[in-house]
Design a protein around this motif. Structure first.
Motif, PDB file in Angstrom:
ATOM      1  N   VAL A  70      29.156  10.961 -69.404  1.00 29.34           N
ATOM      2  CA  VAL A  70      28.140   9.925 -69.186  1.00 29.34           C
ATOM      3  C   VAL A  70      27.627   9.355 -70.505  1.00 29.34           C
ATOM      4  O   VAL A  70      27.558   8.128 -70.673  1.00 29.34           O
ATOM      5  CB  VAL A  70      26.985  10.452 -68.309  1.00 29.34           C
ATOM      6  N   ALA A  71      27.286  10.197 -71.456  1.00 22.27           N
ATOM      7  CA  ALA A  71      26.746   9.701 -72.736  1.00 22.27           C
ATOM      8  C   ALA A  71      27.744   8.785 -73.429  1.00 22.27           C
ATOM      9  O   ALA A  71      27.378   7.713 -73.913  1.00 22.27           O
ATOM     10  CB  ALA A  71      26.365  10.867 -73.636  1.00 22.27           C
ATOM     11  N   GLY A  72      29.002   9.171 -73.460  1.00 19.55           N
ATOM     12  CA  GLY A  72      30.030   8.337 -74.082  1.00 19.55           C
ATOM     13  C   GLY A  72      30.226   7.029 -73.341  1.00 19.55           C
ATOM     14  O   GLY A  72      30.426   5.983 -73.954  1.00 19.55           O
ATOM     15  N   ALA A  73      30.173   7.075 -72.018  1.00 24.04           N
ATOM     16  CA  ALA A  73      30.357   5.871 -71.215  1.00 24.04           C
ATOM     17  C   ALA A  73      29.211   4.884 -71.428  1.00 24.04           C
ATOM     18  O   ALA A  73      29.413   3.675 -71.332  1.00 24.04           O
ATOM     19  CB  ALA A  73      30.469   6.244 -69.738  1.00 24.04           C
ATOM     20  N   LEU A  74      28.026   5.391 -71.719  1.00 21.22           N
ATOM     21  CA  LEU A  74      26.861   4.525 -71.909  1.00 21.22           C
ATOM     22  C   LEU A  74      26.703   4.036 -73.342  1.00 21.22           C
ATOM     23  O   LEU A  74      25.886   3.160 -73.615  1.00 21.22           O
ATOM     24  CB  LEU A  74      25.592   5.243 -71.466  1.00 21.22           C
ATOM     25  N   ARG A  75      27.499   4.578 -74.257  1.00 20.81           N
ATOM     26  CA  ARG A  75      27.400   4.183 -75.662  1.00 20.81           C
ATOM     27  C   ARG A  75      27.589   2.670 -75.782  1.00 20.81           C
ATOM     28  O   ARG A  75      28.520   2.106 -75.235  1.00 20.81           O
ATOM     29  CB  ARG A  75      28.449   4.914 -76.496  1.00 20.81           C
ATOM     30  N   GLY A  76      26.678   2.020 -76.450  1.00 18.85           N
ATOM     31  CA  GLY A  76      26.751   0.579 -76.642  1.00 18.85           C
ATOM     32  C   GLY A  76      26.142  -0.231 -75.510  1.00 18.85           C
ATOM     33  O   GLY A  76      26.076  -1.450 -75.593  1.00 18.85           O
ATOM     34  N   SER A  77      25.677   0.424 -74.460  1.00 19.84           N
ATOM     35  CA  SER A  77      25.119  -0.290 -73.308  1.00 19.84           C
ATOM     36  C   SER A  77      23.670  -0.707 -73.516  1.00 19.84           C
ATOM     37  O   SER A  77      23.167  -1.566 -72.807  1.00 19.84           O
ATOM     38  CB  SER A  77      25.189   0.587 -72.055  1.00 19.84           C
ATOM     39  N   GLY A  78      22.995  -0.051 -74.441  1.00 16.28           N
ATOM     40  CA  GLY A  78      21.574  -0.299 -74.643  1.00 16.28           C
ATOM     41  C   GLY A  78      20.695   0.720 -73.946  1.00 16.28           C
ATOM     42  O   GLY A  78      19.489   0.744 -74.143  1.00 16.28           O
ATOM     43  N   ALA A  79      21.301   1.583 -73.124  1.00 18.21           N
ATOM     44  CA  ALA A  79      20.523   2.619 -72.431  1.00 18.21           C
ATOM     45  C   ALA A  79      20.041   3.660 -73.429  1.00 18.21           C
ATOM     46  O   ALA A  79      20.809   4.153 -74.245  1.00 18.21           O
ATOM     47  CB  ALA A  79      21.366   3.287 -71.346  1.00 18.21           C
ATOM     48  N   ARG A  80      18.756   3.971 -73.355  1.00 15.78           N
ATOM     49  CA  ARG A  80      18.160   4.979 -74.244  1.00 15.78           C
ATOM     50  C   ARG A  80      18.149   6.358 -73.615  1.00 15.78           C
ATOM     51  O   ARG A  80      18.006   7.361 -74.303  1.00 15.78           O
ATOM     52  CB  ARG A  80      16.737   4.568 -74.613  1.00 15.78           C
ATOM     53  N   SER A  81      18.270   6.414 -72.279  1.00 12.43           N
ATOM     54  CA  SER A  81      18.291   7.690 -71.576  1.00 12.43           C
ATOM     55  C   SER A  81      18.848   7.486 -70.175  1.00 12.43           C
ATOM     56  O   SER A  81      19.180   6.365 -69.793  1.00 12.43           O
ATOM     57  CB  SER A  81      16.888   8.312 -71.524  1.00 12.43           C
ATOM     58  N   VAL A  82      18.929   8.576 -69.426  1.00 10.00           N
ATOM     59  CA  VAL A  82      19.438   8.546 -68.057  1.00 10.00           C
ATOM     60  C   VAL A  82      18.404   9.192 -67.149  1.00 10.00           C
ATOM     61  O   VAL A  82      17.934  10.299 -67.429  1.00 10.00           O
ATOM     62  CB  VAL A  82      20.776   9.306 -67.940  1.00 10.00           C
ATOM     63  N   LEU A  83      18.024   8.492 -66.083  1.00  6.17           N
ATOM     64  CA  LEU A  83      17.142   9.064 -65.067  1.00  6.17           C
ATOM     65  C   LEU A  83      18.029   9.612 -63.950  1.00  6.17           C
ATOM     66  O   LEU A  83      18.787   8.860 -63.340  1.00  6.17           O
ATOM     67  CB  LEU A  83      16.207   8.007 -64.494  1.00  6.17           C
ATOM     68  N   VAL A  84      17.945  10.907 -63.712  1.00  5.04           N
ATOM     69  CA  VAL A  84      18.770  11.540 -62.685  1.00  5.04           C
ATOM     70  C   VAL A  84      17.957  11.708 -61.408  1.00  5.04           C
ATOM     71  O   VAL A  84      16.829  12.217 -61.437  1.00  5.04           O
ATOM     72  CB  VAL A  84      19.307  12.898 -63.168  1.00  5.04           C
ATOM     73  N   ASP A  85      18.527  11.269 -60.293  1.00  8.74           N
ATOM     74  CA  ASP A  85      17.911  11.321 -58.978  1.00  8.74           C
ATOM     75  C   ASP A  85      16.493  10.719 -58.979  1.00  8.74           C
ATOM     76  O   ASP A  85      15.534  11.332 -58.499  1.00  8.74           O
ATOM     77  CB  ASP A  85      17.867  12.750 -58.426  1.00  8.74           C
ATOM     78  N   PRO A  86      16.363   9.494 -59.502  1.00  8.12           N
ATOM     79  CA  PRO A  86      15.036   8.864 -59.518  1.00  8.12           C
ATOM     80  C   PRO A  86      14.596   8.510 -58.103  1.00  8.12           C
ATOM     81  O   PRO A  86      15.402   8.212 -57.237  1.00  8.12           O
ATOM     82  CB  PRO A  86      15.238   7.602 -60.354  1.00  8.12           C
ATOM     83  N   ARG A  87      13.311   8.543 -57.896  1.00  2.06           N
ATOM     84  CA  ARG A  87      12.731   8.056 -56.643  1.00  2.06           C
ATOM     85  C   ARG A  87      12.235   6.662 -56.927  1.00  2.06           C
ATOM     86  O   ARG A  87      11.276   6.494 -57.680  1.00  2.06           O
ATOM     87  CB  ARG A  87      11.598   8.970 -56.184  1.00  2.06           C
ATOM     88  N   LEU A  88      12.905   5.685 -56.345  1.00  2.99           N
ATOM     89  CA  LEU A  88      12.582   4.304 -56.631  1.00  2.99           C
ATOM     90  C   LEU A  88      11.468   3.832 -55.703  1.00  2.99           C
ATOM     91  O   LEU A  88      11.453   4.152 -54.521  1.00  2.99           O
ATOM     92  CB  LEU A  88      13.820   3.431 -56.459  1.00  2.99           C
ATOM     93  N   ALA A  89      10.550   3.076 -56.256  1.00  5.03           N
ATOM     94  CA  ALA A  89       9.431   2.552 -55.462  1.00  5.03           C
ATOM     95  C   ALA A  89       9.944   1.503 -54.489  1.00  5.03           C
ATOM     96  O   ALA A  89      10.779   0.684 -54.843  1.00  5.03           O
ATOM     97  CB  ALA A  89       8.377   1.945 -56.385  1.00  5.03           C
ATOM     98  N   ALA A  90       9.419   1.523 -53.294  1.00  3.14           N
ATOM     99  CA  ALA A  90       9.790   0.520 -52.302  1.00  3.14           C
ATOM    100  C   ALA A  90       9.085  -0.783 -52.639  1.00  3.14           C
ATOM    101  O   ALA A  90       7.970  -0.791 -53.160  1.00  3.14           O
ATOM    102  CB  ALA A  90       9.383   0.983 -50.908  1.00  3.14           C
ATOM    103  N   ASP A  91       9.762  -1.890 -52.354  1.00  2.00           N
ATOM    104  CA  ASP A  91       9.145  -3.203 -52.585  1.00  2.00           C
ATOM    105  C   ASP A  91       7.953  -3.368 -51.646  1.00  2.00           C
ATOM    106  O   ASP A  91       8.062  -3.106 -50.455  1.00  2.00           O
ATOM    107  CB  ASP A  91      10.152  -4.325 -52.309  1.00  2.00           C
ATOM    108  N   GLU A  92       6.850  -3.799 -52.201  1.00  4.31           N
ATOM    109  CA  GLU A  92       5.676  -4.056 -51.374  1.00  4.31           C
ATOM    110  C   GLU A  92       5.566  -5.557 -51.140  1.00  4.31           C
ATOM    111  O   GLU A  92       5.731  -6.339 -52.067  1.00  4.31           O
ATOM    112  CB  GLU A  92       4.414  -3.545 -52.081  1.00  4.31           C
ATOM    113  N   GLU A  93       5.311  -5.930 -49.913  1.00  4.05           N
ATOM    114  CA  GLU A  93       5.180  -7.347 -49.612  1.00  4.05           C
ATOM    115  C   GLU A  93       3.803  -7.659 -49.128  1.00  4.05           C
ATOM    116  O   GLU A  93       3.124  -6.913 -48.551  1.00  4.05           O
ATOM    117  CB  GLU A  93       6.221  -7.724 -48.548  1.00  4.05           C
TER     118      GLU A  93
END
Length: 90
Positions: A67-90
């Motif tokens: 993963v780290a090698g694959a992300l090299r040059g992408s601009g990603a500073r870190s990796v969030l593993v199994d994040p809980r994403l906030a639901a869109d509020e309308e």
């Protein structure tokens, strides 16, 4: 239990057959210092990715050690593993 592979959401459909590049999804996150940085999202299973991002989200699977090698040059500073994403509020 630790997963040997991570499932990363991508910007387009299936990975190229020729081993070319895939654009992973990067999201801006505000760090503890108040500065915004790009991070990659990763999940320990396809069901967790589907739960967080939906069935139509394209994805790619990578061994954890690549993963780290694959992300090299992408601009990603870190990796969030199994994040809980906030639901869109309308």
């Amino acid at each position: 239990m630790t997963s040997e592979y991570l499932v990363l959401p991508t910007m387009s459909g299936s990975p190229p057959d020729d081993g070319g590049t895939v654009e992973v999804t990067l999201v801006p996150v505000t760090g503890a210092d108040g500065r915004e940085q790009l991070v990659a999202l990763a999940f320990t299973s396809v069901p967790l990715l589907v739960e967080a991002m939906g069935e139509r989200q394209p994805w790619a699977v990578l061994p954890v050690g690549e993963v780290a090698g694959a992300l090299r040059g992408s601009g990603a500073r870190s990796v969030l593993v199994d994040p809980r994403l906030a639901a869109d509020e309308e």
